[in-house]
Scaffold this active site. Structure first.
Site, short mmCIF file in Angstrom:
data_model
loop_
_atom_site.label_atom_id
_atom_site.label_comp_id
_atom_site.label_asym_id
_atom_site.label_seq_id
_atom_site.Cartn_x
_atom_site.Cartn_y
_atom_site.Cartn_z
CG HIS A 19 -13.86 -25.56 -23.21
ND1 HIS A 19 -12.86 -26.23 -23.89
CD2 HIS A 19 -13.24 -24.83 -22.25
CE1 HIS A 19 -11.70 -25.93 -23.36
NE2 HIS A 19 -11.88 -25.07 -22.38
CG HIS A 27 -13.76 -21.11 -19.40
ND1 HIS A 27 -13.23 -21.90 -18.41
CD2 HIS A 27 -13.05 -21.41 -20.51
CE1 HIS A 27 -12.22 -22.63 -18.90
NE2 HIS A 27 -12.10 -22.34 -20.18
P1 5GP Z 1 -9.06 -24.47 -21.08
O1 5GP Z 1 -7.78 -23.90 -20.54
O2 5GP Z 1 -8.82 -25.59 -22.08
O3 5GP Z 1 -9.97 -23.39 -21.61
O4 5GP Z 1 -9.83 -25.03 -19.83
C1 5GP Z 1 -10.11 -26.38 -19.58
C2 5GP Z 1 -10.88 -26.41 -18.29
O5 5GP Z 1 -11.34 -27.74 -18.11
C3 5GP Z 1 -10.06 -26.05 -17.05
O6 5GP Z 1 -10.64 -24.90 -16.41
C4 5GP Z 1 -10.13 -27.29 -16.17
O7 5GP Z 1 -10.26 -27.01 -14.80
C5 5GP Z 1 -11.33 -28.03 -16.72
N1 5GP Z 1 -11.24 -29.49 -16.60
C6 5GP Z 1 -10.15 -30.25 -16.90
N2 5GP Z 1 -10.43 -31.55 -16.70
C7 5GP Z 1 -11.72 -31.61 -16.27
C8 5GP Z 1 -12.58 -32.71 -15.91
O8 5GP Z 1 -12.21 -33.89 -15.94
N3 5GP Z 1 -13.83 -32.39 -15.52
C9 5GP Z 1 -14.28 -31.10 -15.48
N4 5GP Z 1 -15.53 -30.90 -15.07
N5 5GP Z 1 -13.50 -30.04 -15.81
C10 5GP Z 1 -12.23 -30.30 -16.22
#
Ligand code: 5GP
Ligand code: ZN
Length: 137
Positions: free
Chosen positions: A99, A101
């Site tokens: 993903h 951001h």
């Molecule tokens: P990463 O650190 O893997 O790049 O970020 C994962 C992101 O997913 C985090 O910013 C977190 O807040 C978001 N996230 C985690 N669980 C959920 C969820 O159930 N729904 C949504 N919309 N975002 C999520």
């Protein structure tokens, strides 16, 4: 992937605040935003991180990010936008479904960038050589 949170979101088994969708890509609001409007852009098809995406998959994601970033910025009247992608636990990846951001930023919003460290003597050239020779192969 049965046990993947973002696959469940892509399949609508878990709800999300969708802001954009097409055949391959879904964009929705991060549940724990750095600032309101913080958006995640995912491929609908599971891939753990950037190295599991084909170039075409990645270009589709980035095309969506390119289109959405100025829309998000305007909608939440942000002063700037960070685009980020965490790949691997060491890089802060928490959800192992690739993903991007899109993060709205404001002057003096208090979020800091990481600090850089200087190279040692001759180190920058040695590192560049390693990468250049890997690129050539
Ligand atoms: P990463 O650190 O893997 O790049 O970020 C994962 C992101 O997913 C985090 O910013 C977190 O807040 C978001 N996230 C985690 N669980 C959920 C969820 O159930 N729904 C949504 N919309 N975002 C999520
Ligand atoms: Zn997944």
């Amino acid at each position: 992937m049965d046990d993947c949170l973002f696959c469940k979101i892509a399949e609508r088994d878990i709800p999300c605040e969708k802001v954009y969708e097409d055949q391959d890509v879904l964009a929705f609001l991060d549940i724990h935003p750095i600032n309101p409007g913080h958006t995640l852009v995912i491929p609908k098809k599971h891939a753990a991180d950037i190295s599991a995406l084909t170039r075409a998959d990645f270009e589709r994601l980035m095309g969506c990010v390119h289109a959405l970033a100025p829309i998000v910025k305007k909608a939440v009247q942000a002063d700037g936008i960070n685009i980020g992608m965490n790949n691997g636990g060491a890089a802060g990846q928490l959800v192992f479904h690739a993903h991007l951001h899109i993060i709205p930023r404001y002057q003096n919003d208090g979020f800091r960038h990481w600090h850089g460290n200087p190279y040692g003597n001759g180190e920058i050239r040695a590192v560049a050589e390693k990468i250049r020779s890997a690129v050539a192969n």
